[in-house]
Design an enzyme around this catalytic site. Structure first.
Site, mmCIF file in Angstrom:
data_model
loop_
_atom_site.group_PDB
_atom_site.id
_atom_site.type_symbol
_atom_site.label_atom_id
_atom_site.label_comp_id
_atom_site.label_asym_id
_atom_site.label_seq_id
_atom_site.Cartn_x
_atom_site.Cartn_y
_atom_site.Cartn_z
ATOM 1 N N ARG A 1 -1.872 -9.359 -2.130
ATOM 2 C CA ARG A 1 -1.810 -9.372 -4.174
ATOM 3 C C ARG A 1 -0.031 -9.385 -3.428
ATOM 4 O O ARG A 1 -0.047 -8.442 -2.996
ATOM 5 C CB ARG A 1 -2.526 -8.380 -4.617
ATOM 6 N N TYR B 1 -15.387 3.533 7.930
ATOM 7 C CA TYR B 1 -13.640 3.786 8.245
ATOM 8 C C TYR B 1 -13.823 4.900 9.890
ATOM 9 O O TYR B 1 -12.481 4.398 10.291
ATOM 10 C CB TYR B 1 -13.074 4.409 6.898
ATOM 11 N N ASP C 1 0.500 -8.859 1.618
ATOM 12 C CA ASP C 1 0.161 -8.228 1.541
ATOM 13 C C ASP C 1 -0.738 -9.366 0.671
ATOM 14 O O ASP C 1 -0.961 -10.142 0.545
ATOM 15 C CB ASP C 1 0.087 -6.833 0.093
ATOM 16 N N GLY D 1 1.153 -1.153 0.168
ATOM 17 C CA GLY D 1 -0.173 0.231 0.171
ATOM 18 C C GLY D 1 0.904 1.467 0.222
ATOM 19 O O GLY D 1 2.097 1.101 -0.092
HETATM 20 N N1 SER Z 1 -5.897 9.071 3.770
HETATM 21 C C1 SER Z 1 -7.293 8.808 4.561
HETATM 22 C C2 SER Z 1 -8.498 8.559 3.690
HETATM 23 O O1 SER Z 1 -8.586 9.860 3.000
HETATM 24 C C3 SER Z 1 -7.237 8.927 6.028
HETATM 25 O O2 SER Z 1 -6.420 8.384 6.920
HETATM 26 O O3 SER Z 1 -9.122 8.193 3.946
#
Ligand code: SER
Length: 320
Positions: free
Chosen positions: A40, A147, A38, A15
């Protein structure tokens, strides 16, 4: 500074952050002591050629456990996650990857008595009720994204494993990370990386947040530094563990455009906000990182001007 860790596993190593953290760890601890994993396989390049790589879906506890046992791992950098925008499109996937993955790491770490675990959090833990300017570390955490919900839960889980089981778990709240090596995927702050590629290649960018949208951001060298510095810190000096605010810079989309135009004068940016605008609006504009500064000496090195110049210098030869 203590450096007691020697056998490291990185999840999400391909990532945006993992692909630069892994080489930094290999540089410090030796290529063979850092196992990149990872879901992948990596493309061609140093991640695969430099040291061990294993495919790992973090939801698969059995495979994770086997890797940790067979490589004699004592430290995990758990970077695998679904970010904010993808999380809104696939909320159950975000819940699963971010929390089942984390529980797997924490439970294996507890059972195998690992030395240390790094579990990143995010500015996404904040929500509309959080002060938008200089958001404190300890404040209202009522995120409106899946998230953010997984990251608040992750912070609480990490702290629970510290208090309940004496496990050494640490983490910072990353702001939007800007980098030239691997593009981010699925985040709301991704615009601040995409814009460089488009400015250099097509001289035109359609930005998915409004020009006045201000968000906390950080350049990758500072992100890596924060990660390594927190992991080096003396555990006894840490009051918090998994929830450190770290500030780098804050700028609006239009400020970033002006800064890029100093290097690419013909660059034009249009604004077409989409669903990610609401996510951005729910996050603070600036954050207070006094605890990180006091407890483990955090200091960022890059600001908007120096970050932009470095991005252009790194990406320019590759893209033009
Ligand atoms: N960079 C992340 C996002 O935009 C924030 O932690 O989801």
């Amino acid at each position: 500074m203590t450096r007691t860790t020697h056998r490291i596993l990185v999840t999400g190593a391909c990532g945006q952050i993992g692909s630069e953290l892994t080489p930094a760890l290999r540089e410090r601890y030796g290529d063979d002591n850092v196992v990149a994993t990872d879901i992948r396989p990596p493309g061609a390049g140093h991640l695969r050629d430099q040291g061990p790589f294993e495919e790992l879906n973090v939801c698969d506890r059995g495979v994770m456990d086997t890797l940790i046992e067979s490589y004699n791992i004592d430290t995990v950098y758990h970077m695998a996650a679904i970010l904010s925008a993808t999380g809104e499109e696939k909320p159950t996937l975000a819940w699963d990857v971010n929390l089942r993955g984390l529980m797997n790491v924490l439970e294996i770490a507890r059972e195998r008595q690992l030395l240390r675990v790094f579990c990143p959090s995010s500015i996404a833990v904040f929500g509309p009720e959080t002060p938008h300017d200089c958001a404190p570390q300890t404040t209202i955490l009522q995120p409106t994204t899946m998230y953010g919900i997984t990251k608040v839960t992750g912070e609480l889980l990490g702290e629970y494993y510290v208090q309940r089981f004496g496990l050494d778990v640490r983490g910072v709240r990353y702001p939007g990370i800007i980098s030239s090596e691997t593009p981010p995927g699925g985040g709301t702050t991704d615009y601040a990386v995409d814009i460089f590629y488009q400015a250099l290649q097509s001289k035109h960018y359609s930005c998915f947040v409004r020009p006045d949208t201000v968000l906390p951001m950080m350049y990758m060298p500072d992100c890596i530094k924060a990660t390594l510095d927190l992991m080096d810190a003396d555990f006894d000096f840490l009051r918090g563990h998994c929830n450190f605010n770290i500030a780098g810079m804050s700028f609006s989309a239009e400020q970033l455009v002006s800064e890029i135009q100093k290097h690419v004068p013909e660059f034009v940016c249009e604004y077409e906000p989409d669903f990610r605008q609401a996510i951005a609006d729910s996050w603070p504009q600036t954050i207070d990182d006094a605890s990180a500064r006091a407890e483990w000496g955090w200091r960022p090195q890059f600001d908007l001007t120096s970050m932009t110049a470095d991005m252009i210098e790194k990406l320019g030869p590759r893209l033009i």
